[in-house]
Design an enzyme around this catalytic site. Structure first.
Site, PDB file in Angstrom:
ATOM      1  N   ASP A   7     -20.321 -20.074 -47.336  1.00 37.16           N
ATOM      2  CA  ASP A   7     -19.750 -19.658 -46.059  1.00 37.16           C
ATOM      3  C   ASP A   7     -18.865 -18.446 -46.295  1.00 37.16           C
ATOM      4  O   ASP A   7     -17.977 -18.482 -47.159  1.00 37.16           O
ATOM      5  CB  ASP A   7     -18.916 -20.787 -45.445  1.00 37.16           C
ATOM      6  CG  ASP A   7     -19.771 -21.970 -45.012  1.00 37.16           C
ATOM      7  OD1 ASP A   7     -21.008 -21.847 -45.011  1.00 37.16           O
ATOM      8  OD2 ASP A   7     -19.191 -23.019 -44.665  1.00 37.16           O
ATOM      9  N   ASP A 129     -24.915 -27.970 -33.900  1.00 37.90           N
ATOM     10  CA  ASP A 129     -23.615 -28.432 -34.379  1.00 37.90           C
ATOM     11  C   ASP A 129     -22.922 -29.191 -33.258  1.00 37.90           C
ATOM     12  O   ASP A 129     -22.948 -28.750 -32.103  1.00 37.90           O
ATOM     13  CB  ASP A 129     -22.736 -27.249 -34.788  1.00 37.90           C
ATOM     14  CG  ASP A 129     -23.426 -26.314 -35.763  1.00 37.90           C
ATOM     15  OD1 ASP A 129     -24.321 -26.778 -36.494  1.00 37.90           O
ATOM     16  OD2 ASP A 129     -23.075 -25.120 -35.794  1.00 37.90           O
TER      17      ASP A 129
END
Length: 237
Positions: A7, A129
């Site tokens: 990330d 998500d």
């Protein structure tokens, strides 16, 4: 396939806790070194997320992304702020293997349909998500009024075949994946590939997912925190 994750934020590799930008941990100041270690371990794929891009609505770590494509042979799937056909086209031309569409699947579903038609289902992944089975968008800062199952159902109708499903409440917590949710979605959408993300702690979690019919997962914090090694991940892949 079990895929290691990086990330990106401010050009560095970081991890968030439950998607909270205020709970950010530095993993590696040089993401290229981290990616090269993944490749050297014999792994062939990388899950890459531009966290700043997800928050801003357009890619923010382009220099690092280009570096990772140019200086590794990893098959990179990229998400974070990708919200137009032109962005998808540019990333695929750059050498990204497949793009992950998140918030745009809610806000611009027709764009996802066009992307599948133009680039093929193998090049498009939808990131689903959520919290309590409701979809979260814009870097997990907003909650939509659409359930995860409803979004997947719509996207399957558009030809999407790959879905990365993240239970935000598990992400970065090392509490184990939400197996019940993942299995329910995989059984409901048997023609799709449900890819697990969030909470994975160990090789045992991956074996548990496989036992329950989940064949792919994204692994982030477990690698950074020592819950598993790249060598172990390579061995079970």
């Amino acid at each position: 396939m079990w895929i290691p994750a990086i990330d990106l934020s401010n050009g560095q590799s970081v991890r968030l806790y439950q998607g909270d930008f205020d709970q950010k941990t530095l993993i590696n100041a040089d993401p290229l070194t981290q990616a090269q270690a993944i490749e050297q371990a014999g792994l062939t794929a990388l899950h890459l997320v531009d966290l700043d891009g997800a928050k801003a609505g357009n890619p923010q770590n382009l220099a690092v992304i280009k570096q990772l494509v140019a200086q590794t042979n990893l098959a990179i799937e990229l998400g974070g702020g990708i919200r137009s056909l032109e962005q998808i086209r540019q990333f695929l031309e750059l050498g990204i293997s497949r793009v992950i569409i998140g918030s745009a699947a809610i806000k611009q579903p027709e764009m996802v349909q066009q992307a599948v038609a133009e680039f093929g289902a193998a090049k498009v992944v939808v990131g689903v998500d959520g919290r309590h089975e409701m979809v979260a968008t814009h870097g997990w800062l907003d909650t939509a009024t659409v359930s995860m199952a409803e979004l997947i159902d719509q996207m399957v109708g558009y030809g999407v075949r790959h879905f990365i499903v993240t239970d935000i409440d598990r992400d970065g917590t090392m509490q184990g994946p939400n197996v019940a949710l993942l299995v329910k979605l995989q059984q409901q959408f048997s023609t799709a590939e449900i890819i697990a993300s969030g909470g994975i702690r160990s090789i045992a979690d991956l074996q548990d997912l496989r036992t329950h019919g989940i064949q792919s997962a994204v692994i982030g914090k477990a690698l950074a925190a020592g819950g598993m090694t790249l060598a172990e991940l390579k061995a079970v892949n």
